[in-house]
Structures are given as structure tokens and as C-alpha cells.
Design an enzyme around this catalytic site. Structure first.
Site, PDB file in Angstrom:
ATOM      1  N   HIS A 170       2.618   5.329   5.112  1.00  0.00           N
ATOM      2  CA  HIS A 170       3.060   5.797   3.792  1.00  0.00           C
ATOM      3  C   HIS A 170       2.567   7.229   3.613  1.00  0.00           C
ATOM      4  O   HIS A 170       1.434   7.464   3.197  1.00  0.00           O
ATOM      5  CB  HIS A 170       2.493   4.866   2.710  1.00  0.00           C
ATOM      6  CG  HIS A 170       2.937   5.193   1.316  1.00  0.00           C
ATOM      7  ND1 HIS A 170       2.870   4.293   0.275  1.00  0.00           N
ATOM      8  CD2 HIS A 170       3.458   6.328   0.765  1.00  0.00           C
ATOM      9  CE1 HIS A 170       3.313   4.843  -0.828  1.00  0.00           C
ATOM     10  NE2 HIS A 170       3.676   6.097  -0.565  1.00  0.00           N
ATOM     11  N   HIS A 194       4.281  11.131   2.576  1.00  0.00           N
ATOM     12  CA  HIS A 194       5.390  12.028   2.231  1.00  0.00           C
ATOM     13  C   HIS A 194       5.097  13.378   2.882  1.00  0.00           C
ATOM     14  O   HIS A 194       4.096  14.012   2.537  1.00  0.00           O
ATOM     15  CB  HIS A 194       5.506  12.184   0.712  1.00  0.00           C
ATOM     16  CG  HIS A 194       5.694  10.883  -0.003  1.00  0.00           C
ATOM     17  ND1 HIS A 194       6.930  10.406  -0.360  1.00  0.00           N
ATOM     18  CD2 HIS A 194       4.799   9.947  -0.402  1.00  0.00           C
ATOM     19  CE1 HIS A 194       6.795   9.234  -0.966  1.00  0.00           C
ATOM     20  NE2 HIS A 194       5.506   8.931  -1.001  1.00  0.00           N
ATOM     21  N   HIS A 228       9.109   2.078  -2.668  1.00  0.00           N
ATOM     22  CA  HIS A 228       7.947   2.128  -3.551  1.00  0.00           C
ATOM     23  C   HIS A 228       8.193   1.122  -4.685  1.00  0.00           C
ATOM     24  O   HIS A 228       9.276   1.107  -5.286  1.00  0.00           O
ATOM     25  CB  HIS A 228       7.805   3.505  -4.199  1.00  0.00           C
ATOM     26  CG  HIS A 228       7.252   4.575  -3.302  1.00  0.00           C
ATOM     27  ND1 HIS A 228       7.789   4.873  -2.081  1.00  0.00           N
ATOM     28  CD2 HIS A 228       6.197   5.421  -3.472  1.00  0.00           C
ATOM     29  CE1 HIS A 228       7.082   5.866  -1.532  1.00  0.00           C
ATOM     30  NE2 HIS A 228       6.111   6.221  -2.360  1.00  0.00           N
ATOM     31  N   GLU A 254       3.763   0.668  -8.279  1.00  0.00           N
ATOM     32  CA  GLU A 254       2.766   1.758  -8.353  1.00  0.00           C
ATOM     33  C   GLU A 254       2.421   1.932  -9.840  1.00  0.00           C
ATOM     34  O   GLU A 254       1.325   1.620 -10.267  1.00  0.00           O
ATOM     35  CB  GLU A 254       3.324   3.043  -7.739  1.00  0.00           C
ATOM     36  CG  GLU A 254       2.352   4.221  -7.798  1.00  0.00           C
ATOM     37  CD  GLU A 254       2.940   5.538  -7.272  1.00  0.00           C
ATOM     38  OE1 GLU A 254       4.176   5.648  -7.152  1.00  0.00           O
ATOM     39  OE2 GLU A 254       2.135   6.471  -7.003  1.00  0.00           O
ATOM     40  N   ASP A 274      -0.358   8.892   1.377  1.00  0.00           N
ATOM     41  CA  ASP A 274       0.651   9.257   0.374  1.00  0.00           C
ATOM     42  C   ASP A 274       0.941  10.769   0.366  1.00  0.00           C
ATOM     43  O   ASP A 274       1.876  11.204   1.027  1.00  0.00           O
ATOM     44  CB  ASP A 274       0.235   8.758  -1.009  1.00  0.00           C
ATOM     45  CG  ASP A 274       1.415   8.437  -1.914  1.00  0.00           C
ATOM     46  OD1 ASP A 274       2.569   8.470  -1.445  1.00  0.00           O
ATOM     47  OD2 ASP A 274       1.187   8.117  -3.100  1.00  0.00           O
ATOM     48  N   ASP A 275       0.178  11.534  -0.403  1.00  0.00           N
ATOM     49  CA  ASP A 275       0.364  12.991  -0.503  1.00  0.00           C
ATOM     50  C   ASP A 275      -1.004  13.659  -0.353  1.00  0.00           C
ATOM     51  O   ASP A 275      -1.579  14.156  -1.334  1.00  0.00           O
ATOM     52  CB  ASP A 275       0.974  13.356  -1.865  1.00  0.00           C
ATOM     53  CG  ASP A 275       2.303  12.668  -2.099  1.00  0.00           C
ATOM     54  OD1 ASP A 275       3.318  13.133  -1.560  1.00  0.00           O
ATOM     55  OD2 ASP A 275       2.318  11.634  -2.800  1.00  0.00           O
TER      56      ASP A 275
HETATM   57  N1  HPA Z   1       5.000   7.992  -5.802  1.00  0.00           N
HETATM   58  C1  HPA Z   1       6.306   8.094  -5.983  1.00  0.00           C
HETATM   59  N2  HPA Z   1       7.013   9.076  -5.467  1.00  0.00           N
HETATM   60  C2  HPA Z   1       6.411   9.983  -4.719  1.00  0.00           C
HETATM   61  C3  HPA Z   1       5.065   9.934  -4.496  1.00  0.00           C
HETATM   62  C4  HPA Z   1       4.306   8.891  -5.062  1.00  0.00           C
HETATM   63  O1  HPA Z   1       3.073   8.792  -4.926  1.00  0.00           O
HETATM   64  N3  HPA Z   1       4.766  11.003  -3.710  1.00  0.00           N
HETATM   65  C5  HPA Z   1       5.907  11.642  -3.459  1.00  0.00           C
HETATM   66  N4  HPA Z   1       6.911  11.036  -4.080  1.00  0.00           N
HETATM   67 ZN    ZN Z   2       4.451   7.432  -1.912  1.00  0.00          ZN
END
Ligand code: HPA
Ligand code: ZN
Length: 349
Positions: free
Chosen positions: A29, A31, A209, A212, A290-291
Site C-alpha cells: 500500500h 502511493h 481503500h 479508513e 501509504d504516503d
Molecule cells: N487515502 C485515500 N486516498 C489517498 C491516500 C490515502 O491515504 N493517499 C493518497 N490517496
Molecule cells: Zn492509501
């Protein structure tokens, strides 16, 4: 007994960073646009003549405090504007692979958001060529295998997602799957039923996703309506024992991201993060970043932050790493090789 062989999960007997780094593992996971570090953001901004709201890396980093997912997404989509040419995407991807190789990743499954580029006039083919070029460079340099997953932005029109799918079908050699990201609340998975049906009919793997910021119902809907084989995040499963049983029984992985959840106030206190509870309930939990450029840590740091906050044992960490291999899209034979290597490393001392 050495520090790394301690059974306990906290204090001076905690498993070390070196132990976690040495475990073969996969990142599932991630991006790629979320790996844009401020230094590269500024360099690409200059290269492409894109004006930014910060002029030093420190100034950029000082903006990285988020109230929620939308607050983050606003900055994330502002950042991607510096990615213009194929080489920009290649540089971004190469930098991520150099970084995650140092964390002991052996395989990565990378998301990208084509709508955030195509809607600015960047050709889809340039985005894909740049990312795939970087992934191939990383495979040569570090021996890291990879898959590429295209995400639909769930807060944009379904018709636009369908257009992206059409474009992706010409790149089946590098695009393996589809995902669903961006603002979750008010954008249920079922909105994308038709898009996913077409994607799966074309042989693409489906993930999404869910849970969250959204409710557990979105997780169930992604499973039942979209036919996903993994759930990205899935934090909301914690309040729903029946859903946990379903996830465990079907072997559906959750690609969880502790530092992301802390940064976006999903679980502001990491000691209350549900990943250990879900792991203990038999759910195939994995740890991911994630990021990472925005949330304060790459793959290894996510393992270590979870270890510290939740007192994870050596056995928990081995299981999380094993889950990441099991839940990957690698062929079964390769999974078995990596899992065997993991068991050797885990029992070495
Ligand atoms: N959640 C949803 N969309 C996203 C995320 C995230 O953490 N990062 C990049 N796009
Ligand atoms: Zn994500």
C-alpha cells in the site's frame, strides 16, 4: 539472550530495527505520488516552472500537519503538479525504490493516480512509462519485484474512471490491478461497481481503500460489490467482529498504514491502533507506508512505530512480514521461496 531474540515486545528486550529490516517483506500500500519528498518537490518545481507555496524543504515540511484525509489530499494534489514529464515520474519511482530497498523490501505493489495527471494534460502513457521505467531500474539495481496498480479517484465522476480503465487496457503489460482512493466519506464503493466489473472481466486484480475514514459497511461493500481481494486500510473493521470473521475466513488482507492513520487523525494515538487486535483475531494484517514523504516514515519506520506503540513481539513482526508476502500478487512459488527465507532469518539466532 540477545536483544533481538527476546520474546517480549517492549523495553530493552524489544526486537531491534536490524531484526525487522532483515525480514524479507513486501510493501502493498504505497502511493507513488506520496513519496514526493520536499527536496524533489522543489527541484521538479524549478525544472518545470511550477510555483509552490514553500521555498525550502523545511518550509514545505512545516505544512505537513493534517486535520483529516481531505486536508492531506489538498496538499497531495497540489504537490503532484510538479510531475510533468516521463522523467519526473521515473526519478520519483527510482528514489522510492532506493529508499525502500534500505528497509528490506523485496517486493512492492505501487499505486498511482492517473486522473491527477491526465486532467492536467499529462499523457497517460508518459505517466505509465515513467513509473514502469523506475520500477524496472529498481528491479535491476536492488532485485525488488513489483506490480503496478492504477487507482480511481472516488470523488470524481465514474465516467472519468471508466476512461482511465480504457486507457489502462493498452498497458496491460505493466498495469496489474485497479484500486480506489481519495476522499472516502460519501463515496461508497458501490458507485464504482460497473468500472470494477469491467476491470475484473479484463483480468485486472481488484483492491480498494475502505474503512479508513468510512464505516465498516464500506469494507463489506468493497468485498461483495467490487470483488476486491484486499482492503486498503480497513481500520473500521475493529468495531465489527462478524466482518473480522469474514475477512479471516476468506483470507482477505488489510493493508494497514499506522503512521498514515496517526497523521490523518484516524488513530491519533498509535497505542490504540487496531492492527494488533485484528492480527490476534486472525485477520491477514499487513504494515505499509501509504504516503511516506508526508506521514513521517517509510516501510521500516511503520513497523517500528507499531512495534513501539503496541509492544509487538518478534513473533508478531514475523507474522506481519509473512502476511505481506502471502497477500502479495506474486506467483505462489515465489511467495513460498520468500516465506522460506523469512523463516530462516526469523530463527537465525
Ligand atoms: N487515502 C485515500 N486516498 C489517498 C491516500 C490515502 O491515504 N493517499 C493518497 N490517496
Ligand atoms: Zn492509501
Amino acid at each position: 539472550m540477545s536483544a533481538t531474540s527476546a520474546p517480549g515486545g517492549s523495553g530493552k528486550n524489544a526486537p531491534t530495527a536490524e531484526f525487522v529490516r532483515s525480514l524479507p517483506k513486501a510493501e502493498l500500500h504505497l502511493h507513488i505520488e506520496g513519496t514526493l519528498e520536499p527536496e524533489m518537490l522543489l527541484a521538479l518545481g524549478r525544472r518545470n516552472g511550477v510555483a509552490l507555496r514553500c521555498s525550502t524543504a523545511e518550509e514545505c515540511r512545516a505544512q505537513y500537519h493534517f486535520d483529516d484525509l481531505q486536508d492531506f489530499l489538498d496538499l497531495y494534489f497540489e504537490g503532484v503538479r510538479v510531475l510533468v514529464g516521463e522523467q519526473d515520474f521515473r526519478d520519483l519511482t527510482t528514489a522510492y525504490l532506493d529508499r525502500v530497498a534500505a528497509d528490506g523490501a523485496r517486493h512492492v505493489e505501487v499505486f498511482f493516480d492517473p486522473q491527477s495527471h491526465v486532467t492536467r494534460g499529462v499523457p497517460f502513457a508518459d505517466v505509465v512509462a515513467g513509473i514502469a521505467g523506475g520500477l524496472r531500474d529498481g528491479e535491476k539495481e536492488h532485485g525488488i519485484s513489483w506490480r503496478l496498480i492504477m487507482c480511481f479517484l472516488r470523488d470524481r465522476p465514474v465516467a472519468e474512471a471508466m476512461e482511465m480503465l480504457d486507457l489502462a487496457l493498452d498497458h496491460r503489460d505493466v498495469i496489474t490491478g485497479v484500486g480506489l482512493d481519495s476522499a472516502e466519506l460519501g463515496h461508497p464503493p458501490a458507485d464504482f461497481a460497473e468500472v470494477y466489473e469491467r476491470a475484473r472481466a479484463a483480468g485486472l486484480v481488484a483492491v480498494a481503500h475502505a474503512g479508513e475514514e468510512g464505516p465498516p459497511e464500506y469494507i463489506a461493500e468493497a468485498l461483495e460489490v467490487l470483488g476486491v481481494r484486499r482492503i486498503d486500510h480497513g481500520v473500521a473493521a475493529v468495531g465489527d467482529p462478524a466482518l473480522q470473521r469474514l475477512l479471516a475466513a476468506r483470507g482477505i488482507a488489510l493493508t494497514m498504514c499506522p503512521l498514515s492513520n496517526r497523521a490523518l487523525q484516524v488513530t491519533p494515538d498509535l497505542s490504540r491502533h487496531p492492527l494488533k487486535e485484528l492480527l490476534d483475531a486472525g485477520v491477514l494484517v499487513t504494515i505499509n507506508s501509504d504516503d511516506p514523504a508526508y506521514f513521517g516514515g517509510y516501510l521500516l519506520e511503520n513497523y517500528l512505530a507499531a512495534q513501539r506503540a503496541l509492544g509487538l513481539s518478534r513473533a508478531d513482526l514475523v507474522r506481519l512480514a509473512r502476511n505481506s508476502l502471502t497477500a502479495s500478487l506474486l506467483p505462489e512459488a515465489r511467495k513460498a521461496e520468500l516465506v522460506a527465507e523469512l523463516e530462516r532469518v526469523a530463527t537465525r539466532d
